[in-house]
Motif scaffolding. Structure first.
Motif, PDB file in Angstrom:
ATOM      1  N   ASN A   1       0.468  -1.301  -0.020  1.00 21.62           N
ATOM      2  CA  ASN A   1      -0.062  -0.294  -0.510  1.00 21.62           C
ATOM      3  C   ASN A   1       1.101   0.555   0.297  1.00 21.62           C
ATOM      4  OD1 ASN A   1      -2.842   1.242  -0.260  1.00 21.62           O
ATOM      5  ND2 ASN A   1      -2.526   1.477   2.169  1.00 21.62           N
ATOM      6  N   LEU A   2       1.550   1.098  -0.761  1.00 20.52           N
ATOM      7  CA  LEU A   2       2.863   2.465  -1.138  1.00 20.52           C
ATOM      8  C   LEU A   2       2.281   3.524  -1.317  1.00 20.52           C
ATOM      9  CD1 LEU A   2       5.933   0.734  -2.115  1.00 20.52           C
ATOM     10  CD2 LEU A   2       5.610   2.062   0.604  1.00 20.52           C
ATOM     11  N   PRO A   3       2.470   4.906  -1.187  1.00 17.98           N
ATOM     12  CA  PRO A   3       1.512   6.045  -2.324  1.00 17.98           C
ATOM     13  C   PRO A   3       2.404   5.261  -3.879  1.00 17.98           C
ATOM     14  CG  PRO A   3       2.800   6.974  -0.267  1.00 17.98           C
ATOM     15  CD  PRO A   3       3.224   4.805  -0.304  1.00 17.98           C
ATOM     16  N   GLY A   4       1.896   6.000  -4.846  1.00 18.46           N
ATOM     17  CA  GLY A   4       1.712   6.055  -5.638  1.00 18.46           C
ATOM     18  C   GLY A   4       3.227   6.807  -6.293  1.00 18.46           C
ATOM     19  N   PRO A   5       3.271   7.691  -6.262  1.00 19.64           N
ATOM     20  CA  PRO A   5       4.705   8.483  -6.289  1.00 19.64           C
ATOM     21  C   PRO A   5       6.025   7.563  -5.658  1.00 19.64           C
ATOM     22  CG  PRO A   5       2.992  10.155  -6.031  1.00 19.64           C
ATOM     23  CD  PRO A   5       2.649   8.849  -4.953  1.00 19.64           C
ATOM     24  N   VAL A   6       5.895   7.858  -4.517  1.00 19.15           N
ATOM     25  CA  VAL A   6       6.879   5.986  -3.495  1.00 19.15           C
ATOM     26  C   VAL A   6       7.126   5.534  -4.494  1.00 19.15           C
ATOM     27  CG1 VAL A   6       7.869   5.046  -1.834  1.00 19.15           C
ATOM     28  CG2 VAL A   6       6.369   7.024  -1.341  1.00 19.15           C
ATOM     29  N   THR A   7       6.291   4.470  -5.508  1.00 15.84           N
ATOM     30  CA  THR A   7       6.729   3.634  -6.291  1.00 15.84           C
ATOM     31  C   THR A   7       7.253   3.797  -6.866  1.00 15.84           C
ATOM     32  OG1 THR A   7       4.655   2.223  -5.579  1.00 15.84           O
ATOM     33  CG2 THR A   7       5.203   1.476  -7.297  1.00 15.84           C
ATOM     34  N   LEU A   8       6.774   5.394  -7.854  1.00 10.69           N
ATOM     35  CA  LEU A   8       7.871   5.070  -9.126  1.00 10.69           C
ATOM     36  C   LEU A   8       9.212   5.874  -9.039  1.00 10.69           C
ATOM     37  CD1 LEU A   8       6.333   5.800 -11.341  1.00 10.69           C
ATOM     38  CD2 LEU A   8       5.528   8.467 -11.686  1.00 10.69           C
ATOM     39  N   MET A   9       8.703   6.350  -7.674  1.00 14.28           N
ATOM     40  CA  MET A   9      10.687   7.197  -7.282  1.00 14.28           C
ATOM     41  C   MET A   9      11.513   6.060  -7.453  1.00 14.28           C
ATOM     42  SD  MET A   9      10.874  10.597  -7.267  1.00 14.28           S
ATOM     43  CE  MET A   9      11.594  11.389  -6.099  1.00 14.28           C
ATOM     44  N   GLY A  10      11.273   4.353  -6.786  1.00 16.86           N
ATOM     45  CA  GLY A  10      11.624   3.705  -6.078  1.00 16.86           C
ATOM     46  C   GLY A  10      11.652   3.006  -7.597  1.00 16.86           C
ATOM     47  N   ILE A  11      11.210   2.789  -9.035  1.00 17.82           N
ATOM     48  CA  ILE A  11      11.578   1.922  -9.720  1.00 17.82           C
ATOM     49  C   ILE A  11      12.430   3.127 -10.501  1.00 17.82           C
ATOM     50  CG2 ILE A  11      10.555   2.300 -11.858  1.00 17.82           C
ATOM     51  CD1 ILE A  11       9.400  -0.052 -10.431  1.00 17.82           C
ATOM     52  N   ILE A  12      12.383   4.283 -10.177  1.00 16.10           N
ATOM     53  CA  ILE A  12      13.192   5.037 -10.663  1.00 16.10           C
ATOM     54  C   ILE A  12      14.764   5.773 -10.183  1.00 16.10           C
ATOM     55  CG2 ILE A  12      14.174   8.100 -11.511  1.00 16.10           C
ATOM     56  CD1 ILE A  12      10.813   8.416 -11.523  1.00 16.10           C
ATOM     57  N   LEU A  13      14.983   5.348  -9.014  1.00 16.70           N
ATOM     58  CA  LEU A  13      16.359   5.146  -9.127  1.00 16.70           C
ATOM     59  C   LEU A  13      16.939   3.533  -8.855  1.00 16.70           C
ATOM     60  CD1 LEU A  13      15.393   6.313  -4.987  1.00 16.70           C
ATOM     61  CD2 LEU A  13      16.721   7.540  -6.927  1.00 16.70           C
ATOM     62  N   LEU A  14      15.913   2.384  -8.769  1.00 18.24           N
ATOM     63  CA  LEU A  14      16.451   1.047  -9.224  1.00 18.24           C
ATOM     64  C   LEU A  14      16.707   1.102 -10.410  1.00 18.24           C
ATOM     65  CD1 LEU A  14      16.406  -1.734  -8.491  1.00 18.24           C
ATOM     66  CD2 LEU A  14      14.496  -2.304  -9.417  1.00 18.24           C
ATOM     67  N   VAL A  15      16.128   1.486 -12.077  1.00 22.48           N
ATOM     68  CA  VAL A  15      16.935   1.642 -12.960  1.00 22.48           C
ATOM     69  C   VAL A  15      17.683   2.992 -13.712  1.00 22.48           C
ATOM     70  CG1 VAL A  15      15.974   2.954 -15.312  1.00 22.48           C
ATOM     71  CG2 VAL A  15      14.679   1.594 -14.002  1.00 22.48           C
ATOM     72  N   GLY A  16      18.250   3.635 -12.492  1.00 23.08           N
ATOM     73  CA  GLY A  16      18.928   4.638 -12.276  1.00 23.08           C
ATOM     74  C   GLY A  16      20.942   3.622 -11.809  1.00 23.08           C
ATOM     75  N   SER A  17      20.147   2.995 -10.781  1.00 19.66           N
ATOM     76  CA  SER A  17      21.283   2.044 -10.564  1.00 19.66           C
ATOM     77  C   SER A  17      21.308   0.858 -11.256  1.00 19.66           C
ATOM     78  CB  SER A  17      20.840   1.631  -9.318  1.00 19.66           C
ATOM     79  OG  SER A  17      19.933   2.493  -8.025  1.00 19.66           O
ATOM     80  N   VAL A  18      20.999   0.226 -12.122  1.00 17.67           N
ATOM     81  CA  VAL A  18      21.256  -0.788 -12.348  1.00 17.67           C
ATOM     82  C   VAL A  18      21.719  -0.076 -14.716  1.00 17.67           C
ATOM     83  CG1 VAL A  18      20.261  -2.365 -15.233  1.00 17.67           C
ATOM     84  CG2 VAL A  18      18.993  -1.914 -12.286  1.00 17.67           C
TER      85      VAL A  18
END
Length: 525
Positions: free
Chosen positions: A398-415
């Motif tokens: 039940n994470l807020p949508g913006p948190v999920t989105l930011m998590g995806i961005i940070l993960l992609v940036g790391s990869v």
């Protein structure tokens, strides 16, 4: 210590030495070692396909409670190592490759872009833009031109980045600041562009293939992120402008320019013949765009669908986006080439296309293995299972949508620090991210936009990016001792600022509800 060695140890912060044992350098070295150990992307897709086969065999007898979101039936894993499955794989290998969505659209678009690039048309446009820029707007114009250069794929790396150093040096400013600004625009702002390019249908093809793992009826427009990437230009230009003038250039003030003046590149003005060719080419391009608009306007236009809509998936105008990109570049490119003498006969035009296709040979090889992996991943049922289970986990958190989105961005940036190719990375991540986020209501269009932010922002700080060593060489023309650590430390402020501010911009853009692009949505279904 010799002068060159001393210069080599100098960083961008006022000439202070860089401690080789610092945690920054140790971390960078570790990134380089890990990245170099990764297999080639084409081999990586082959390994992943074999892995999918093994897991499909191991899990084929397991019963799962998860249900397919489209049919409501229990998800079953298909054993891809069975005789029937292997026979199907072999008999359909050719059509799987030739039917791979991104392959045709990228190659068609690149045929036109290649002619415009080989003729010199794109280079002339970039030179003209920079040549008429007032001094006070030099930095934002360099960054904007760098962003637009994405249209010609490699033109930004081989033309705009060294040109940034030349222009700054000619203006009495530090050339490394010009190179940094151009590099930030070309690579850090890779996904910010208001001019459609081959990267748009390329990413859309991977996204659509991934979305169809869950919903076979999903159709995406190649320009599904165009509005967002256009608006992102303003963010990248303003951020890059402020960082270059207020952070980067002041830190370079004490860095001595010790390059050989005879080897420093000089900006050459266009001759009268080239200027005349550019004028006629731009006129032809404007006439073509005007003619297209005039063709679209009537309600009875053949470019509209049966109900008179231009932006529907069935409208010929939307189906023609890639061919239109092809024509938008090839026609003025041919005109420019003939007027300048670059093209003397029709064979020269064909040769320029052949040369461009030659540069795409690696992409074609990678696309072959990628197409097979995506097809087998979807056929196995593992993608659907991961999407449903992963989506359920995200929903339970039940994470807020913006948190999920930011998590995806940070993960992609790391990869992105380890896998430099945008197409290879998205081909790898899309089959996981897109279906999973569809389960919690994120549209494939929004997931792709988040990927583009993360993919761009860290390009400029990874030594594994193919053009990174080339940018180091550009810097060494002016400051002999420039090394990887120097360039990374110079580009790090851009990377951090782009990653944070661009991510926030996407969340705000989403919150306001501004359109992402053509026929794009924020939610699924």
């Amino acid at each position: 210590m010799s002068e060159v060695e001393a210069s080599s140890a100098a960083g961008v912060d006022g000439g202070k030495s860089i401690d080789k044992n610092s945690w920054v350098n140790r971390a960078l070295n570790r990134v380089e070692v890990i990245g170099n150990r990764l297999p080639d992307p084409a081999v990586l897709f082959l390994i992943l396909m074999v892995t999918v086969w093994v897991f499909s065999w191991l899990l084929s007898g397991v019963s799962f409670d998860a249900q397919h979101p489209a049919t409501g039936e229990a998800i079953r894993i298909n054993n891809l190592l069975s005789g029937e499955s292997l026979a199907y794989f072999l008999s359909n290998m050719v059509t799987t490759f030739t039917g791979f969505a991104p392959l045709g659209v990228v190659l068609v678009a690149m045929l036109g872009v290649g002619v415009a690039e080989q003729s010199g048309f794109i280079n002339a446009v970039l030179k003209k833009l920079l040549g008429v820029t007032p001094q006070m707007l030099l930095t934002p114009m360099v960054i904007l031109v760098a962003i637009v250069s994405h249209t010609a794929v490699d033109a930004g790396y081989v033309l705009v980045i060294p040109l940034g150093g030349v222009i700054f040096y000619a203006a009495g400013r530090h050339p490394l600041a010009g190179i940094a600004a151009a590099f930030a625009g070309v690579s850090g702002g890779f996904s910010a562009n208001f001019v459609p390019s081959a990267i748009d249908p390329l990413l859309q093809g991977f996204t659509q293939s991934a979305a169809q793992i869950v919903d076979a009826q999903v159709q995406l427009n190649p320009l599904n992120n165009w509005a967002f990437t256009s608006a992102s230009c303003l963010v990248i230009v303003l951020l890059g402008w402020w960082l270059t003038d207020r952070v980067i250039e002041p830190r370079l003030r004490d860095v001595e320019i010790d390059g050989d003046e005879n080897e420093m590149p000089v900006m050459q003005d266009m001759g009268e013949r080239e200027r005349r060719a550019l004028r006629w080419s731009l006129l032809v391009m404007a006439a073509g765009i005007g003619g297209l608009v005039a063709w679209m306007l009537p309600e009875s236009s053949a470019l509209r669908d049966g109900s008179g809509q231009l932006a529907s998936f069935g409208a010929p105008a939307m189906k023609s986006i890639v061919p239109l990109i092809f024509l938008l570049f090839i026609i003025p490119g041919v005109v420019f080439g003939y007027l300048t003498g670059t093209f003397g006969k029709s064979k020269d035009v064909i040769d320029s296309m052949s040369k461009t296709m030659g540069s795409m040979s690696y992409y074609i090889v990678m696309a072959f293995f990628c197409a097979l992996f995506i097809a087998e991943f979807g056929r196995s049922g593992l993608g659907t299972l991961l999407a449903v289970e992963g989506g359920g986990l995200l929903a339970a958190m039940n994470l807020p949508g913006p948190v999920t989105l930011m998590g995806i961005i940070l993960l992609v940036g790391s990869v992105n620090l380890f896998v430099g190719s945008a197409s290879a990375k998205w081909a790898l991540l899309a089959p996981i991210f897109v279906p999973m986020l569809m389960q919690v209501g994120f549209s494939p269009d929004l997931t792709q936009a988040a990927y583009r932010v993360g993919d761009s922002s860290t390009n400029i700080i990874t030594p594994l990016m193919p053009y990174f060593p080339l940018v180091v060489v550009y810097c060494q023309r002016y400051v002999k001792g420039t090394g990887i650590g120097t360039l990374v430390s110079m580009m790090l402020p851009y990377s951090v600022a782009f990653l944070l501010c661009w991510s926030v911009f996407l969340v705000i853009y989403w919150s306001i509800g501004l359109p992402l692009g053509l026929q794009a949505s924020y939610t699924y279904p």
